[in-house]
Write an enzyme that holds these catalytic residues in place. Sequence first.
Site, PDB file in Angstrom:
ATOM      1  N   HIS A  81      -3.227  12.648  -8.098  1.00  0.00           N
ATOM      2  CA  HIS A  81      -4.181  13.521  -7.411  1.00  0.00           C
ATOM      3  C   HIS A  81      -3.715  14.964  -7.599  1.00  0.00           C
ATOM      4  O   HIS A  81      -2.537  15.223  -7.828  1.00  0.00           O
ATOM      5  CB  HIS A  81      -4.298  13.118  -5.943  1.00  0.00           C
ATOM      6  N   CYS A  93      -8.628  10.734  -0.625  1.00  0.00           N
ATOM      7  CA  CYS A  93      -8.384   9.407  -0.080  1.00  0.00           C
ATOM      8  C   CYS A  93      -8.735   9.455   1.396  1.00  0.00           C
ATOM      9  O   CYS A  93      -8.258  10.339   2.117  1.00  0.00           O
ATOM     10  CB  CYS A  93      -6.933   8.980  -0.271  1.00  0.00           C
ATOM     11  N   HIS A 142      -1.482   7.818 -11.924  1.00  0.00           N
ATOM     12  CA  HIS A 142      -2.699   8.075 -11.123  1.00  0.00           C
ATOM     13  C   HIS A 142      -2.370   9.248 -10.210  1.00  0.00           C
ATOM     14  O   HIS A 142      -1.812   9.083  -9.130  1.00  0.00           O
ATOM     15  CB  HIS A 142      -3.017   6.806 -10.319  1.00  0.00           C
ATOM     16  N   ARG A 180     -15.371   5.362  -7.937  1.00  0.00           N
ATOM     17  CA  ARG A 180     -14.718   4.676  -6.811  1.00  0.00           C
ATOM     18  C   ARG A 180     -13.833   5.663  -6.032  1.00  0.00           C
ATOM     19  O   ARG A 180     -14.119   6.018  -4.902  1.00  0.00           O
ATOM     20  CB  ARG A 180     -13.918   3.474  -7.344  1.00  0.00           C
ATOM     21  N   ASP A 181     -12.762   6.126  -6.631  1.00  0.00           N
ATOM     22  CA  ASP A 181     -11.802   6.967  -5.900  1.00  0.00           C
ATOM     23  C   ASP A 181     -12.454   8.290  -5.514  1.00  0.00           C
ATOM     24  O   ASP A 181     -12.176   8.852  -4.451  1.00  0.00           O
ATOM     25  CB  ASP A 181     -10.558   7.227  -6.770  1.00  0.00           C
ATOM     26  N   ASN A 229      -8.636  13.147  -7.656  1.00  0.00           N
ATOM     27  CA  ASN A 229      -7.776  12.852  -8.805  1.00  0.00           C
ATOM     28  C   ASN A 229      -7.828  14.026  -9.752  1.00  0.00           C
ATOM     29  O   ASN A 229      -8.766  14.818  -9.735  1.00  0.00           O
ATOM     30  CB  ASN A 229      -8.309  11.638  -9.578  1.00  0.00           C
TER      31      ASN A 229
HETATM   32  P1  HMG Z   1      -8.720  -5.728   8.581  1.00  0.00           P
HETATM   33  O1  HMG Z   1      -9.586  -5.260   9.714  1.00  0.00           O
HETATM   34  O2  HMG Z   1      -7.234  -5.757   8.794  1.00  0.00           O
HETATM   35  O3  HMG Z   1      -9.177  -7.148   8.014  1.00  0.00           O
HETATM   36  O4  HMG Z   1      -9.054  -4.848   7.304  1.00  0.00           O
HETATM   37  P2  HMG Z   1      -9.485  -8.504   8.669  1.00  0.00           P
HETATM   38  O5  HMG Z   1      -9.192  -9.533   7.639  1.00  0.00           O
HETATM   39  O6  HMG Z   1      -8.864  -8.608  10.051  1.00  0.00           O
HETATM   40  O7  HMG Z   1     -11.084  -8.463   8.854  1.00  0.00           O
HETATM   41  C1  HMG Z   1     -11.740  -7.598   9.779  1.00  0.00           C
HETATM   42  C2  HMG Z   1     -13.216  -7.489   9.416  1.00  0.00           C
HETATM   43  O8  HMG Z   1     -13.371  -6.944   8.100  1.00  0.00           O
HETATM   44  C3  HMG Z   1     -13.925  -8.841   9.391  1.00  0.00           C
HETATM   45  O9  HMG Z   1     -15.293  -8.600   9.705  1.00  0.00           O
HETATM   46  C4  HMG Z   1     -13.849  -9.227   7.943  1.00  0.00           C
HETATM   47  O10 HMG Z   1     -14.861 -10.127   7.563  1.00  0.00           O
HETATM   48  C5  HMG Z   1     -14.055  -7.897   7.255  1.00  0.00           C
HETATM   49  P3  HMG Z   1     -15.870  -8.764  11.212  1.00  0.00           P
HETATM   50  O11 HMG Z   1     -15.537 -10.168  11.585  1.00  0.00           O
HETATM   51  O12 HMG Z   1     -15.151  -7.735  12.047  1.00  0.00           O
HETATM   52  O13 HMG Z   1     -17.341  -8.455  11.035  1.00  0.00           O
HETATM   53  N1  HMG Z   1     -13.464  -7.842   5.909  1.00  0.00           N
HETATM   54  C6  HMG Z   1     -14.141  -7.483   4.821  1.00  0.00           C
HETATM   55  N2  HMG Z   1     -15.410  -7.093   4.615  1.00  0.00           N
HETATM   56  C7  HMG Z   1     -15.771  -6.784   3.348  1.00  0.00           C
HETATM   57  N3  HMG Z   1     -14.923  -6.852   2.279  1.00  0.00           N
HETATM   58  C8  HMG Z   1     -13.645  -7.244   2.452  1.00  0.00           C
HETATM   59  C9  HMG Z   1     -13.209  -7.575   3.756  1.00  0.00           C
HETATM   60  N4  HMG Z   1     -12.026  -7.988   4.263  1.00  0.00           N
HETATM   61  C10 HMG Z   1     -12.193  -8.152   5.563  1.00  0.00           C
HETATM   62  N5  HMG Z   1     -12.831  -7.300   1.405  1.00  0.00           N
HETATM   63  C11 HMG Z   1      -9.133  -4.320   4.963  1.00  0.00           C
HETATM   64  C12 HMG Z   1      -8.368  -5.018   6.083  1.00  0.00           C
HETATM   65  C13 HMG Z   1      -8.248  -4.193   3.749  1.00  0.00           C
HETATM   66  C14 HMG Z   1     -10.389  -5.132   4.655  1.00  0.00           C
HETATM   67  C15 HMG Z   1      -9.550  -2.917   5.492  1.00  0.00           C
HETATM   68  O14 HMG Z   1      -8.394  -2.275   5.946  1.00  0.00           O
HETATM   69  C16 HMG Z   1     -10.219  -2.072   4.456  1.00  0.00           C
HETATM   70  O15 HMG Z   1     -11.296  -2.393   3.969  1.00  0.00           O
HETATM   71  N6  HMG Z   1      -9.621  -0.896   4.123  1.00  0.00           N
HETATM   72  C17 HMG Z   1     -10.184   0.039   3.189  1.00  0.00           C
HETATM   73  C18 HMG Z   1      -9.132   0.439   2.212  1.00  0.00           C
HETATM   74  C19 HMG Z   1      -9.682   1.372   1.151  1.00  0.00           C
HETATM   75  O16 HMG Z   1     -10.723   1.132   0.576  1.00  0.00           O
HETATM   76  N7  HMG Z   1      -8.935   2.466   0.899  1.00  0.00           N
HETATM   77  C20 HMG Z   1      -9.260   3.368  -0.147  1.00  0.00           C
HETATM   78  C21 HMG Z   1      -8.932   2.770  -1.493  1.00  0.00           C
HETATM   79  S1  HMG Z   1      -7.200   2.811  -1.892  1.00  0.00           S
HETATM   80  C22 HMG Z   1      -6.948   4.359  -2.620  1.00  0.00           C
HETATM   81  O17 HMG Z   1      -7.846   5.156  -2.646  1.00  0.00           O
HETATM   82  C23 HMG Z   1      -5.627   4.645  -3.273  1.00  0.00           C
HETATM   83  C24 HMG Z   1      -5.698   4.529  -4.816  1.00  0.00           C
HETATM   84  O18 HMG Z   1      -6.692   5.401  -5.334  1.00  0.00           O
HETATM   85  C25 HMG Z   1      -4.333   4.874  -5.420  1.00  0.00           C
HETATM   86  C26 HMG Z   1      -3.759   6.203  -4.894  1.00  0.00           C
HETATM   87  O19 HMG Z   1      -4.394   7.254  -5.048  1.00  0.00           O
HETATM   88  O20 HMG Z   1      -2.657   6.126  -4.353  1.00  0.00           O
HETATM   89  C27 HMG Z   1      -6.060   3.108  -5.241  1.00  0.00           C
HETATM   90 MG    MG Z   2      -6.374   7.529  -5.657  1.00  0.00          MG
END
Ligand code: HMG
Ligand code: MG
Length: 306
Positions: free
Chosen positions: A211, A242, A209, A15-16, A251
Site C-alpha cells: 500500500h 483497508c 502487496h 477487490r482491495d 495499493n
Molecule cells: P465472524 O462473525 O467471526 O464469523 O466473521 P462467524 O463464522 O461467527 O459468522 C457470523 C455471521 O457471518 C454468520 O451469519 C455467518 O453465516 C456469516 P449470521 O448467522 O450472523 O447471519 N458468515 C459469512 N457470510 C458470508 N460469507 C462468508 C461468511 N462467513 C461467515 N464467508 C468473517 C468472520 C471472516 C466472515 C468476517 O470477519 C469477515 O467477513 N471479515 C471481513 C474481512 C475482509 O474482507 N477484510 C478485507 C479484506 S483483507 C485485506 O484487505 C488485506 C489484503 O489486501 C492484504 C493486505 O493489504 O495486507 C488481502
Molecule cells: Mg491490501
Amino acid sequence: MALPKSVRIVEVGPRDGLQNEKQLVPADIKVELIGRLADAGLMAVEATSFVSPKWVPQMGDNAEVLTRVLAARRPGVAYPVLTPNLKGFEAALAAGAEEVAVFGAASESFSQKNINCSIAESLERFRPVTEAAQQAGVRVRGYVSCVVGCPYEGAIAPAAVARVAQTLLDMGCYEISLGDTVGVGTPLAVQRMLDTVIERVPVERLAGHYHDTYGMAAANIFASLQRGVAVFDASVGGLGGCPYAAGASGNVATEDVVWLLNGLGIETGIDLDKLVDIAAWISAGLNRQAASRVARALLATRSAQA
Ligand code: HMG
Ligand code: MG
C-alpha cells in the site's frame, strides 16, 4: 542480484480498491472495470471477496459479479476471489471460482480486527478451505497482512511473517502475497523482512502487496525486485485502502508499477495507455482524480498535446 526480466502484476483494484468505498458501486461498473483491466493486458484480476456482507457491504454482490465476469472471461486470465472460511469458499465455488485466496496476518491484533479470530484460529479455518480447493481443482493464493508494521501493534518481527507464510505454503498455497497493509514499509525494512521469509519460502513463490500510504510503495517494489520478487499486486488508479486499517491508502497504483517496470526494461505485457484511461474513468465515477502521479502526469501531457 540481477533484476527479473518480466513481472506478473495481480490487479487487486476491483477487490482491495473498491472494498473500501462507502458508496455502493453498481455490479455493472465492477464487471466493466474487470473486463477493461483484462483487455489492458492484466492476466490476473482479483474480482471480489466472499466475506460477510455485514462486515464489507461493498462486496455483497460477489456472486453476481463473479458469475458475470466469468461469463465474459478473457482466455488465460485468472479471476481470483477472497475466501476467509469454508462458507466463503463454497459460495465462491458455486459462482464458478477457479482461484481463491485465503488471508491471514502476521499481527494478532490485525487478525482479530480483520477476520475476528487469532492467527492460529485463522490458519485452522484456512486448512479446510485449502483441502476443499484441492479436491475441486481450485488454486489457492495466500495473503499475509502487516508484514512490516501493524496499525495496532507497530513494527512486526520478520520471523512472525515467515512463520505464517510458511504455514500457508505448507497448506498448499501456490503463492504467498506479502502485504504492507498500512504502507509504513521502507526499502531496508522490506528487504530485511524478505531476507527472513526467503529462508523459509522460495522467492519464486512470493509476491509483494504494498500500500502506498507514505509514498514508499514504488521504492519497496524496487527493493523487492533486488531480492528476486517478480510478482506484485497493484490497484488501478491507486484505489482503496483497508476497512480495518484506518488511514491506510490504496495499493500502489498499477500505472505507477508499469511505469517503473517499463523504465527498468522489465516486461509486464500491460498497455499503459489503456490503464491510464481506466484509472481516469473509474476515478471520475468515484468523484475524484486518479490517485496515481503517473496517471495524472500522462493525462496532463495528453491534454496539453490535444
Ligand atoms: P465472524 O462473525 O467471526 O464469523 O466473521 P462467524 O463464522 O461467527 O459468522 C457470523 C455471521 O457471518 C454468520 O451469519 C455467518 O453465516 C456469516 P449470521 O448467522 O450472523 O447471519 N458468515 C459469512 N457470510 C458470508 N460469507 C462468508 C461468511 N462467513 C461467515 N464467508 C468473517 C468472520 C471472516 C466472515 C468476517 O470477519 C469477515 O467477513 N471479515 C471481513 C474481512 C475482509 O474482507 N477484510 C478485507 C479484506 S483483507 C485485506 O484487505 C488485506 C489484503 O489486501 C492484504 C493486505 O493489504 O495486507 C488481502
Ligand atoms: Mg491490501
